[in-house]
Every structure is written in structure tokens, then in C-alpha cells.
Design an enzyme around this catalytic site. Structure first.
Site, short mmCIF file in Angstrom:
data_model
loop_
_atom_site.label_atom_id
_atom_site.label_comp_id
_atom_site.label_asym_id
_atom_site.label_seq_id
_atom_site.Cartn_x
_atom_site.Cartn_y
_atom_site.Cartn_z
N CYS A 124 0.81 -1.23 0.00
CA CYS A 124 0.00 0.00 0.00
C CYS A 124 0.85 1.28 0.00
CB CYS A 124 -0.95 0.00 1.20
SG CYS A 124 -0.18 -0.40 2.78
N HIS A 237 -3.10 6.48 4.11
CA HIS A 237 -1.69 6.66 4.48
C HIS A 237 -1.20 8.00 3.94
CE1 HIS A 237 -1.76 2.62 5.76
NE2 HIS A 237 -0.91 2.04 4.94
#
Lengths: 327, 327
Positions: A124, A237
């Protein structure tokens, strides 16, 4: 089509994205461990029953979206391929296998063509960094990256998100904060990513950002040093990225390139002090990019960026579905 | 002795630290705005009444610890000096004045000697970075720093801490999250430090880290690029620091130097995945340092560090009291 690991955070997101993007499919099979078998999940207004994942699960399946952990992938991906399916695998198990393409559709869609049954979806943090830096690398090769991450707890799964929420409720009720999913308290804290630390001092998450970027970019020379950190954010994130280019490049040139880059949305209002934030990246498809500025230390060859992208969507489920769409 | 700005987060910490360190003083005067005058604060078991700060407040005062904001400092520091006091000033107002020493006692205590009435206490993020990197710089001059911060809301004051706590309680009660002190939601979010952004794209906090490090180190050539970010942590700032040295240096050499460095405590257990965390740095005097590792991208001349220090203590009140002790 089948989803392997349907009941996890990414599995749930697969269902939302397939529905939102009107993915063409004749039937959808939800596979999970025996523990989750029998649960039902909503898809296009219907209740789908979760079935136990077994070696017989893949009969008649053309495409598998997998997100059930590395050991499950190592065991069942070959079974699915033998049954005639293509697997888009969201675990790290096959990412460094030279027989397996590792794909970010905005970067290296052409690699999908040479798959032998398995296509790996990158880590990710790697995806969220690669989407904005690739278009820059194409016009001015990147020599070195220094990246520090601000990773949400969603990267540790649905249970970690629930744990942070429970810590918030317990703190508010004056109760002691407990933890069982994450090694360290997440609420009101930050901590180094708890993946195993290698002999060279980098943890697995950081090593993924190095090795996966090199493979996706087909650029074994690109230098990356990463520090991966967990913050008390539920999803999305954020990353502070320092780029050293081969040649000088102004912030205006960088902004120009990024304004046309697929998968990127510029959020960079200096006067309003309004830049990428995970609460705004969450539930979105784009990687938000801001704080675009010339690094004062690199004589015109450096740029600093601050980016945020939804870890469960672009960092996992959306990227895999985009690969499936191209397949 | 007097404390100017006694009722703020740093003012309260001054009282705790003076008591803990048994600072020698004959009397203590608490000064604040008219709004706070009349309140009482505990010190050494007694209730001290807060007085309104006026131009007559400094009669008979030898030493002032100031933390009442830049405009108050610009107005009242010269008044205090004219009355015969020395001011240790915690605001940014005088830090770049060439007539004013800017001091981290572990780095440049000798600069205290040439003060002309005012000694400036550096920015919190700068102090927390400088304490661990100075002993390294002494043995191997630092060429370039790339730092990304994870700053607690305490840097925005006691009201910001209260706002984050209230956001936590409101979220837990299912209420909408409101904000009035901080520009952006802090709970479950991270955002770029909201100080004003200059024409070059760096914000004031980042520019302080550059300019103050140069002044404290007496090293106008040291190159620093910083990205300052707020995270939902109550107190203690954390920083990811990438160091490029002049000469090669191993992680063992760095650990050796830091193990003897004043104000530093190494927290670096790779097997247990146990590294500096703000919840452990909070309320402590030391800057915690870990993730010490050779940067894989700089041919032996690079080191990555992850550090955490209490912003209100070492980043503000403790550093000022240490200066006062040397005075």
C-alpha cells in the site's frame, strides 16, 4: 469471479468497488476461512453467503481477487491457476517472484500482459508513493528518495481499526487503554511499523518500498530510504517524500506534470494552509499531493512532496480491481 | 524570579520543573494577562496568586522565564532587562537577533556567556533534533538533513490539547467533531503544520528548524530540508531524521557516540520492535533515539534515526530552566 479473503477490510472494499465501478461479472463467489463461512455480505442489493475456501473452490472461476494473507496465497494461488483462473494477489507472497508481474496500472500496465496466472498487487505505501512520483521520474529520472510515512491502522486490518476506535472510547470513558491486535497503543501515539526488522535495520515494510519501487519502475538503480511509521488514523496513508532528481526541476514544472497525472489530485493551497490530509483522502480514489516545493538543499535538483491516499482503496482493493479491469 | 505567561502549557511546566529540580530561588512571581490575574497555582505546596503583567512587574526580579508569545516578548523583554533582569525567552521573537544567544545547553552552553539580557530558547522541534545530532556532528560534520516531524498538539498550546481530548470524547459519544483552536481536525488525522507558508513553500516551523540549527551549531553551511506535520498526539514530538555525513560512519559508531551523549536515551530493540514513542517520551527529560541504521542509499555516509522528546519539557520549559541553572 471469486474474492479470497472476503470478510477482511480489503475484502469488504472489493465488494464496494466492484459495485461502484459496475465491474462486469456473471457471478461472484465469496471465500474465507471456515470461521467466517456462513456469514452473508451485501452485493448489488443481494445477500451473498461466504463459503469456506478449499481446494475445490475455484471450479468455473475466471478471476480471483485475493487478500487473505501470504500463507493462504502461497497455498491457494497455484490451485486457482491450475483450475484456469487468473489471480490478482494482494499479499506480499509473490511480489518479488520474477515470473509474476507487480503492477500499478498508472505506472506499468504493460506488465499485465506477461502474467502466467498470478499478478501481484504492490504494498500500500509503495502504491501511494509510486502514483505521484512515476510521472516525474519519466521526465527527470529520480536518483534518490527519502520517505517517511504516516500510516493508518487500516494497514493492520479491520481488527486494528476496531482496536483504535475502542481505545478512543475507553480513554473517553476514563478506562484503561488495552491492546491485543497491535503491539503498541495507537491512540495518542505514533510507533515504528511493527513488521520484522532485518539485519540492516530496515523493517519489512520499508524494504518493500525499496524493492517494489525498483521492480514496478524497472529501475534497479533507484535509491530509496524509507522510515515507516504508524499513526492514529483510521484509513489513508500519508507520506513525506523528498526527491533527488538527475536534473534540475522547478516546483512549477513538477506541478505542471502532476496536474495531468492519472490518479493524482493536487491539494496545495499555501495561503489557506490547506494540503493533503488522510481524513480527506479516505474513501477517495485519488492520491492527494501537496506541499510541492523546491528542496532548498539540492541546488535545484530536489523536490519535497506531502501525499495522502486511501490505503484500503488505491493502496489495495482499487489497485487490484483496476488490474482486473485491464485483464 | 518571575514566570511570564505562567498559566499556559509551558508556564505550568516551568512550575513543575523548578520544583522537581529544586531550583534555588528566594521568591517566585507569576505573571500573565489581566484575564488570568487572580488565579492561583500550586508551587512547593503553596498557592501562588497570578498577577497581571505590567511594565512595573519586574522590580527586584533577577531572572525571568518567558513563554507568553512573541508580541508580549517584544514589548516586555526590554522592560525586564532595563529593570536589571535576565530573560530566558521561549518565543521566536529574538531567536535570530545577532545580539541574542540561542542555546541548547547540551550543544552550545558557552553562548550563554555573551548575553546582553536576553537568551533565546529554540523552537521545540529544533531542540529535539539538535540534542541527538550535535554529538554526531562534532565527530563527523553533517552535510545535509532531511527531517519529517510527527508533532504533538501540545505545540499549539494547552487549548489545542484540550481540543484534541474533546474531539476524542465527542467522537466516542457519536457527536460531530468540532474545532476552534486548531485549523484542522486533529483526531484520526494528520496535517501539515499550520504556520504561515513562505514564498519558497516552506512553513515558518520548517524555516525555524533550518535557521536555528545553523545558529546553534555555528554552522551556516549545514543543509536542512524539513517537513513539519501535526499528528493526534497530546505531548512529545517525534521526528524521522535522515543524516548525510561528510565521511563514512557505521551504525555501531553512531550508537557508540549516542550512548554517551547528554540528554539522549537510546531505545532501539529490533527484535522486540521497540523504538521511541511519544507516549514514553512524554513527561521525561531525555530525547529517545532509535531505529539507528545505515542509510542504504548513501554509500556509508548516511544514517537514519527516529527520535521522540517531550515538547513541553525538553522542547520548551526544561531547556529554558537548564539555561537558567547555568546562569
Amino acid at each position: 469471479m471469486a474474492i479470497m479473503g472476503a470478510t477482511g477490510a480489503v475484502g469488504n472494499e472489493f465488494l464496494r468497488i466492484l459495485e461502484q465501478r459496475k465491474f462486469p461479472l456473471a457471478s461472484l463467489k465469496l471465500l474465507a476461512s471456515a470461521r467466517s463461512a456462513g456469514k452473508t455480505l451485501k452485493f448489488r442489493g443481494e445477500d451473498l453467503k461466504v463459503e469456506e475456501l478449499t481446494e475445490k473452490s475455484f471450479k468455473g472461476i475466471d478471476l480471483v481477487l485475493g487478500s487473505a494473507g501470504g500463507s493462504i496465497a502461497r497455498k491457494f494461488n497455484p490451485v486457482a491457476v491450475a483450475a484456469g483462473a487468473v489471480v490478482v494477489c494482494n499479499t506480499s507472497a509473490f511480489r518479488q517472484d520474477p515470473q509474476v508481474p507487480l503492477v500499478v496500472p498508472e505506472v506499468n500496465p504493460e506488465d499485465i500482459a506477461w502474467h502466467k496466472g498470478i499478478i501481484a498487487n504492490p504494498n500500500c505505501s509503495t502504491i501511494i508513493m509510486n502514483v505521484p512520483i512515476w510521472p516525474l521520474h519519466k521526465v527527470n529520472p529520480i536518483r534518490r528518495l527519502v520517505v517517511s510515512t504516516y500510516q493508518s491502522v487500516s494497514g493492520a486490518g479491520a481488527q486494528a481499526m476496531a482496536e483504535l476506535e475502542q481505545q478512543c472510547r475507553d480513554w473517553s470513558a476514563g478506562k484503561a487503554i488495552t491492546k491485543s491486535v497491535m503491539q503498541h497503543q495507537a491512540l495518542f501515539n505514533v510507533f515504528s511499523h511493527t513488521s520484522a526488522v532485518a539485519d540492516n535495520g530496515y523493517n519489512e515494510e520499508e524494504i518493500k518500498m525499496v524493492n517494489e519501487t525498483r521492480k514496478i519502475f524497472h529501475c534497479p538503480d533507484i535509491r530509496v530510504t524509507a522510515t515507516c511509521v504508524r499513526v492514529p488514523v483510521l484509513r489513508a496513508h500519508t507520506e513525506s517524500i523528498n526527491i533527488e532528481f538527475t536534473n534540475p526541476m522547478t516546483e512549477a514544472q513538477v506541478t505542471q506534470v502532476l496536474s495531468k497525472a492519472p490518479g493524482v489530485r493536487i491539494v496545495d493551497d499555501r495561503r489557506k494552509n490547506y494540503f493533503p490530509m488522510p481524513i480527506e483522502a479516505a474513501d477517495g480514489d485519488d492520491v492527494l499531493v501537496g506541499r510541492i516545493r523546491q528542496d532548498v538543499t539540492l541546488d535545484g535538483r530536489g523536490i519535497d512532496l506531502f501525499v495522502s491516499g486511501d490505503q484500503i482503496r488505491k493502496g489495495a482493493a482499487l489497485n487490484a480491481v483496476q488490474i482486473a479491469e485491464r485483464l
